[in-house]
Design a protein around this motif. Structure first.
Motif, PDB file in Angstrom:
ATOM      1  N   GLN A   5       0.816  -1.207   0.000  1.00  0.00           N
ATOM      2  CA  GLN A   5       0.000   0.000   0.000  1.00  0.00           C
ATOM      3  C   GLN A   5       0.850   1.258   0.000  1.00  0.00           C
ATOM      4  N   LEU A   8       0.403   3.902  -2.541  1.00  0.00           N
ATOM      5  CA  LEU A   8      -0.760   4.787  -2.582  1.00  0.00           C
ATOM      6  C   LEU A   8      -0.336   6.219  -2.278  1.00  0.00           C
ATOM      7  N   ALA A 302      -3.260   1.476  -5.337  1.00  0.00           N
ATOM      8  CA  ALA A 302      -4.258   2.441  -4.876  1.00  0.00           C
ATOM      9  C   ALA A 302      -5.659   1.845  -4.928  1.00  0.00           C
ATOM     10  N   ALA A 306      -7.874   1.267  -1.547  1.00  0.00           N
ATOM     11  CA  ALA A 306      -9.181   1.925  -1.435  1.00  0.00           C
ATOM     12  C   ALA A 306     -10.276   0.898  -1.216  1.00  0.00           C
ATOM     13  N   PHE A 309     -10.115  -0.402   2.370  1.00  0.00           N
ATOM     14  CA  PHE A 309     -10.556   0.612   3.331  1.00  0.00           C
ATOM     15  C   PHE A 309     -12.079   0.761   3.296  1.00  0.00           C
ATOM     16  N   ASP A 357      -9.104  10.394   5.549  1.00  0.00           N
ATOM     17  CA  ASP A 357      -8.642   9.182   4.867  1.00  0.00           C
ATOM     18  C   ASP A 357      -9.707   8.662   3.907  1.00  0.00           C
ATOM     19  N   TYR A 358     -10.969   8.694   4.357  1.00  0.00           N
ATOM     20  CA  TYR A 358     -12.061   8.217   3.505  1.00  0.00           C
ATOM     21  C   TYR A 358     -12.113   9.009   2.202  1.00  0.00           C
ATOM     22  N   HIS A 361      -9.219   8.309  -0.214  1.00  0.00           N
ATOM     23  CA  HIS A 361      -9.440   7.061  -0.963  1.00  0.00           C
ATOM     24  C   HIS A 361     -10.511   7.258  -2.030  1.00  0.00           C
ATOM     25  N   ARG A 364      -9.092   8.999  -4.989  1.00  0.00           N
ATOM     26  CA  ARG A 364      -8.229   8.110  -5.792  1.00  0.00           C
ATOM     27  C   ARG A 364      -9.097   7.154  -6.616  1.00  0.00           C
TER      28      ARG A 364
END
Length: 942
Positions: A5, A8, A302, A306, A309, A357-358, A361, A364
């Motif tokens: 990861q 990313l 990535a 994502a 997550f 963070d959400y 992601h 991306r």
């Protein structure tokens, strides 16, 4: 093996939880398989439990008990594993799939072996049971649907239908949400051709039990007779489906309460990408897309991170809600952040770190799907009709500069090696895209992302690079387009590292609709709209300022940097000014321009606060503000920045009320700066107001006019506009001692309903009126009350409904009736408010610390009490009641609401008409106000 990861490009604080460095091995579960469910042991227990039973109901009941025990134990084992490893998403989804598989096979074993034992005998009664949809893909959250397809070679016999029916009843007894269909292979082909959703579910089917040969026949038939040769059709349908879904979810990636599954940048976007790849290439795992050249290893890293997550988030959402739940509501955001291991740090709440963070992601995901789907669209989707293509080709487009080519009608690089030999071309690309109006080709986007390392300190300090960057905002007329794309590709943060911390930064409140970076781009977009003359009617003052001319470079840079200091423990305006001081010289601004930008960033909230939290009718307010801005140039720059900032908060934040306040403050301050502050005194304002009222009441008799002019004290003349003074003059004319007169009318200039009261004055009148208004659901946004020399109270309230609109005319009779009953004592507001609505569950996590401030300098004759706290039903009534009980006279109240936060500002005197200078008096009053706020919070269920 899945790439790590670390590839990313997401900046993650080492104080936040992180995903495991690599995805789990295929087949690995969150807990040992035999602990979750021992399938052989389960079937043995089922056989034993139903042995000797002949009644179908008894067999089903006995089997269901065993299955429910197994289900409970399996779920407990999975949840124990999740508690230890909350971010191992693939192991979690596989574990729920594994448990469901075992339970479904156990159910079918009972149905075929014990309930319908003859169903397995005849050759014509063969059946395959397939898992389809997300269940077929092997990705299940705790309460995901269980989608089953029962397939037979030919017409489904009655015996097989009985097996299916019995199995479904048992699955429903286990509280599974089962989606099911019974079809022949021919049915599957026919329906798959007609319905793209059915075709997608068949794409992901997985054999569960029954006759494997039937499953293989179906798989072969689908590939040869349905999937083959229809790739373009499938892609076109999926792209349209995606666009429709995004519109339905609001079309924004940065919505306050995103849908993890269906929202933009959510799981469904990743699944769409996988479906198309599987349809076209026949892949079984997303990782195979790297070998096919669809993704680079970094891009897939990535994609993978994502997906893990988002799945972890979705699983925890289900467990928190104890049902299927995909909407990240405010209360769930807090709970998920806690379960995933996020903690408060660096001046920000755990939920804010989690949501940042959400959104990173999600951003991306958006980039990856755009690159992939745009490329597919160009290769497969049906072309435009030739006549449309011909006409479009005739449209005049600007000639491309050397080094650029058109590829699928998008801007592309002719020679990558030559292009990146000059790193300033990275910025020139966005300039060319703006100049020509072409979109950037996905291949070029990928090349940019792969070469971000070229943007180094040398380039950041290069005068030509900085000039190109500023020209992106200043020269093409739609800077938001370039800035948004630069932000999504990581170019903006690479060129301005100071911008990186606010990328995808969520502000956990109900006021801001966007992340900080998107808000910044919205602010610049609004400025560009005003410059283009698109908002002249809505924003006449700001439009006029820009038409007359200001330093555009200063204004655009101030808009870009105004919130760059957010996310720290220190005041973001102070931090932002410090950043601006260091950054502006690097961007090539002159010293005077640097100082102005720094001042604008430092005081970008000053005008908004003055207009919304202070009484702008008080001469001291205007005088203090004029002293702060000092020059007409700064006033105009700050006015435009303030307007753009408020409009950039969200689609419904700007309204006529805010516009009226800001225009009033701008015009009063501009006049003061032009004519001198000495003209700003109460005597001048009172004289002007009286002259205007005399003209408006020209038809009154001289005795009546003199009585009205002599009736009021000085603050009355300064605090009310002419329309309100005319209304009160009519109301007071001939009023009786015990009479209560009420006038209600819409004030369209302020998006509010104006309610005027004239009645005999008595202590606590302001509080009782506020209570009556609260009881009918009217939100007070501004209020003033004055006592005449002959003992009458003249009070005016501007009220709105819960949506921020003028109070509905049809509800005004009830409002008048409630006011009458409250003033007569027939309704006691404090008792009636006990049963008022509570704060909604999803809004309870918002924490707004209470701050109470006393200011004796902001007004010549009043003490200003500012109460900054969590907004709750009936708050204004409780605060004013507390002040009245303490023998405090309220002259005016200004209410500013920011989502869940409210700032109530009161202009007050004590019972002797003096300011509250004594520290002990202030401290005692603050204690009482805090007690009142605590009571309101308890009543509201906070």
């Amino acid at each position: 093996m899945t790439p790590p990861q670390d590839a990313l490009p997401v900046s993650v604080s080492d104080r936040n939880p992180s995903l495991p460095p690599t995805a789990s091995a295929p087949g690995a579960l969150i807990a040992p398989a035999d602990v979750i469910l021992d399938e052989a042991a389960l079937q043995a227990r089922l056989d034993q439990a139903v042995a000797g039973l002949s009644d179908p109901a008894a067999i089903r009941a006995a089997a269901t008990r065993i299955l429910q025990e197994a289900q409970t134990e399996g779920r407990r084992a999975i949840e124990d594993g999740i508690a230890t490893n909350p971010l191992t998403a693939r192991r979690i989804t596989r574990a729920y799939t594994y448990l469901t598989d075992g339970l479904v096979r156990g159910v079918l074993h009972v149905a075929q072996t014990h309930l319908h034992p003859n169903a397995r005998l005849a050759q014509g009664e063969r059946m395959a049971v397939m898992a389809i949809g997300g269940y077929g893909r092997g990705e299940m959250a705790p309460y995901s649907d269980v989608d089953l397809l029962f397939v037979t070679p030919g017409k489904i016999p009655a015996q097989v239908e009985s097996v299916i029916e019995s199995a479904l009843y048992m699955l429903w007894d286990l509280h599974m949400k089962v989606g099911h269909s019974s079809r022949t292979i021919r049915d599957c082909l026919r329906l798959g051709k007609q319905d793209i959703t059915i075709r997608t579910s068949l794409l992901e089917m997985r054999f569960l039990c029954g006759e494997a040969a039937i499953a293989e026949d179906l798989r072969r038939a689908l590939r040869d007779q349905l999937f083959q040769g229809t790739v373009g059709e499938f892609i076109e349908a999926k792209l349209e489906e995606r666009a429709t879904r995004h519109r339905k979810q609001g079309g924004q990636r940065y919505v306050l309460e995103p849908n993890v599954k269906e929202g933009k940048g959510g799981l469904r976007d990743l699944q769409t990408l996988y479906w198309i790849a599987k349809y076209e290439h026949g892949v079984n795992r997303a990782g195979e897309l790297v070998d096919l050249g669809v993704f680079t290893a970094e891009e897939f890293a990535a994609f993978d991170a994502a997906e893990r997550f988002l799945w972890a988030t979705r699983c925890h959402l289900h467990l928190i809600a104890d049902r299927a739940q995909d909407q990240l509501t405010f209360d769930n955001q807090v709970a998920v952040a806690e379960r995933l291991g996020y903690r408060d740090h660096s001046g920000r709440r755990a939920v804010e770190h989690f949501m940042q963070d959400y959104f990173r992601h999600a951003t991306r995901v958006g980039e990856l799907t755009r690159i992939f789907l745009t490329e597919l669209e160009a290769r497969h989707v049906k072309q435009e009709p030739s006549i449309l293509g011909f006409l479009r080709g005739r449209t005049r487009r600007k000639k491309l500069k050397p080094g650029y080519v058109l590829k699928q009608n998008r801007l592309a690089i002719a020679d990558e090696q030559a292009f990146f030999a000059d790193k300033l071309n990275i910025l020139r690309l966005f300039e060319e895209a703006l100049r020509t109006g072409y979109l950037i080709h996905p291949d070029t986007m990928r090349a940019l992302s792969a070469n971000l390392r070229l943007i180094d300190d040398e380039m950041r300090r290069d005068p030509e690079a900085c000039a190109i960057f500023l020209d992106l905002m200043l020269k093409q007329g739609n800077p938001e387009r370039a800035l948004r794309r630069m932000n999504e590709l990581g170019v903006l943060s690479a060129f301005l590292p100071e911008f990186a911390p606010i990328v995808a930064m969520m502000q956990f409140n109900m006021y801001h609709s966007y992340t900080v970076d998107e808000h910044t781009i919205q602010v610049i977009s609004t400025l560009a709209q005003i410059e283009r003359g698109e908002l002249v009617e809505e924003l006449p003052v700001a439009s006029g300022i820009l038409k007359r001319g200001v330093n555009r470079k200063v204004l655009y840079v101030a808009c870009l940097l105004h919130d760059i200091g957010k996310g720290r423990k220190e005041d973001h305006s102070v931090v932002g000014a410090r950043i601006a001081r260091a950054l502006c010289p690097r961007l090539g601004l002159k010293q005077a321009e640097c100082e102005t930008v720094e001042w604008l960033v430092r005081y970008h909230l000053l005008m908004s606060d003055m207009a919304q939290k202070r009484d702008i009718a008080d001469p001291r307010t205007v005088r203090d503000f004029a002293k702060a801005v000092k020059t007409r140039e700064r006033l105009e720059l700050l006015t435009v920045l303030t307007v753009c900032d408020i409009r950039g908060v969200g689609p419904n934040t700007w309204n006529n009320w805010k516009a009226t306040l800001l225009r009033g403050l701008f015009r009063a301050t501009a006049t003061a700066l032009d004519t001198g502050l000495e003209d700003l005194n109460r005597e001048n304002l009172e004289g002007e107001a009286k002259r205007a009222l005399r003209d408006a009441l020209a038809d009154w008799s001289k005795p009546d006019l003199k009585a009205e002019m002599d009736r009021h004290y000085g603050p009355y003349w300064q605090g009310l506009d002419l329309a309100a003074q005319v209304t009160f003059a009519e109301m007071l004319r001939g009023i009786g001692d015990d009479e209560i007169r009420i006038d209600t009318r819409e004030d369209p200039d302020r998006d509010a309903t104006r309610v005027c009261f004239a009645l005999n004055d008595h202590p606590g009148i302001f509080s009782r009126l506020a209570g009556a208004l609260s009881l009918v659901g009217a939100n007070v946004v501004d209020a003033r009350t004055y006592t005449s020399k002959d003992g009458y109270a003249t009070a005016v309230f501007w009220v709105q409904d819960a949506e921020g609109n003028p109070y509905e005319a049809r509800r005004l009779p009830r409002l008048r009736d409630m006011i009458d009953k409250t003033l007569k004592g027939e309704v006691v507001a404090s008792r009636a408010l006990e049963t008022r609505e509570k704060i909604k569950k999803r809004e309870r996590p918002f924490k707004v610390p209470t701050n109470i401030m006393f200011d004796n300098e902001g007004s010549e004759i009043y003490t200003i009490i500012e109460v900054d706290t969590r907004d709750r039903p009936g708050l204004l009534y409780d605060l004013t009641k507390t002040l009245a009980a303490s023998n405090i006279y309220i002259s005016s109240a200004v209410i500013a609401t920011y989502g869940a936060q409210v700032v109530d500002t009161f202009y007050v005197k004590d019972m002797f008409g003096l300011k509250l200078h004594a520290k002990s008096r202030q401290e005692g009053l603050e204690r009482k106000l805090r007690d009142a706020i605590a009571r309101v919070a308890e009543r509201a269920g906070a």
